[in-house]
Design a protein around this motif. Structure first.
Motif, PDB file in Angstrom:
ATOM      1  N   GLY A  81       0.821  -1.197   0.000  1.00 16.65           N
ATOM      2  CA  GLY A  81       0.000   0.000   0.000  1.00 16.65           C
ATOM      3  C   GLY A  81       0.855   1.245   0.000  1.00 16.65           C
ATOM      4  O   GLY A  81       2.006   1.230   0.430  1.00 16.65           O
ATOM      5  N   ALA A  82       0.287   2.322  -0.515  1.00 17.41           N
ATOM      6  CA  ALA A  82       0.979   3.607  -0.541  1.00 17.41           C
ATOM      7  C   ALA A  82      -0.044   4.714  -0.307  1.00 17.41           C
ATOM      8  O   ALA A  82      -1.156   4.664  -0.850  1.00 17.41           O
ATOM      9  N   LEU A  83       0.341   5.673   0.512  1.00 19.10           N
ATOM     10  CA  LEU A  83      -0.529   6.825   0.746  1.00 19.10           C
ATOM     11  C   LEU A  83      -0.230   7.904  -0.285  1.00 19.10           C
ATOM     12  O   LEU A  83       0.931   8.140  -0.633  1.00 19.10           O
ATOM     13  N   THR A  84      -1.280   8.551  -0.754  1.00 16.01           N
ATOM     14  CA  THR A  84      -1.149   9.674  -1.686  1.00 16.01           C
ATOM     15  C   THR A  84      -2.042  10.793  -1.194  1.00 16.01           C
ATOM     16  O   THR A  84      -3.170  10.539  -0.756  1.00 16.01           O
ATOM     17  N   PHE A  85      -1.534  12.011  -1.265  1.00  9.93           N
ATOM     18  CA  PHE A  85      -2.346  13.160  -0.897  1.00  9.93           C
ATOM     19  C   PHE A  85      -3.008  13.669  -2.171  1.00  9.93           C
ATOM     20  O   PHE A  85      -2.338  14.159  -3.082  1.00  9.93           O
ATOM     21  N   HIS A  86      -4.326  13.523  -2.275  1.00 11.54           N
ATOM     22  CA  HIS A  86      -5.087  13.985  -3.438  1.00 11.54           C
ATOM     23  C   HIS A  86      -5.401  15.467  -3.227  1.00 11.54           C
ATOM     24  O   HIS A  86      -6.267  15.819  -2.432  1.00 11.54           O
ATOM     25  N   THR A  87      -4.663  16.291  -3.930  1.00 10.58           N
ATOM     26  CA  THR A  87      -4.706  17.732  -3.729  1.00 10.58           C
ATOM     27  C   THR A  87      -5.871  18.354  -4.491  1.00 10.58           C
ATOM     28  O   THR A  87      -6.032  18.117  -5.685  1.00 10.58           O
TER      29      THR A  87
END
Length: 128
Positions: free
Chosen positions: A88-94
């Motif tokens: 898993g990887a976290l992404t900040f959806h801007t």
């Protein structure tokens, strides 16, 4: 949610579908804390991958070293790797980007010299 950090490398744009493009970039968020019973402050850096879907034209301003304030939400990408394990990887959806400080110009490219105005001490040389 809001986060502030410096861009760690120039943003890249990827075409996803016919009319859709995404701008991907990463930021570094600096933080510090003092462990219990210690007088020494520890500094930590957290790297966050970010994506921006609103306008690919913004990528030209998202250069390494730029300080940005981002508004959006955290998303998680989960996948099964070649090792048959879940990853898993976290992404900040801007959803909104505010540029606080632009990156400094590359020192290898000289900045153009400002034009000098000629000033005359002769009162007969005035344009009026």
């Amino acid at each position: 949610m809001e986060i502030t950090g410096r861009i760690v490398k120039d943003a890249s744009t990827f075409k996803v579908k016919e009319n859709r493009e995404v701008v991907n970039f990463s930021i570094a968020v600096n933080d510090s804390y003092r462990p219990k019973g210690s007088t020494e402050t520890k500094k930590i850096v957290t790297y966050i991958d970010c994506s921006y879907w609103m306008s690919a034209g913004l990528a030209q301003w998202l250069k390494k070293g730029t300080l940005v304030q981002l508004f959006g939400r955290i998303g998680m990408n989960v996948y099964i790797g070649n090792d048959a394990q879940a990853h898993g990887a976290l992404t900040f959806h801007t959803s909104n980007i505010k540029i606080l400080v632009f990156a400094q110009a590359d020192s290898s490219t000289p900045a153009p010299a400002p034009k000098k105005q000629q000033v005359s001490d002769d009162p007969d040389d005035l344009p009026f």
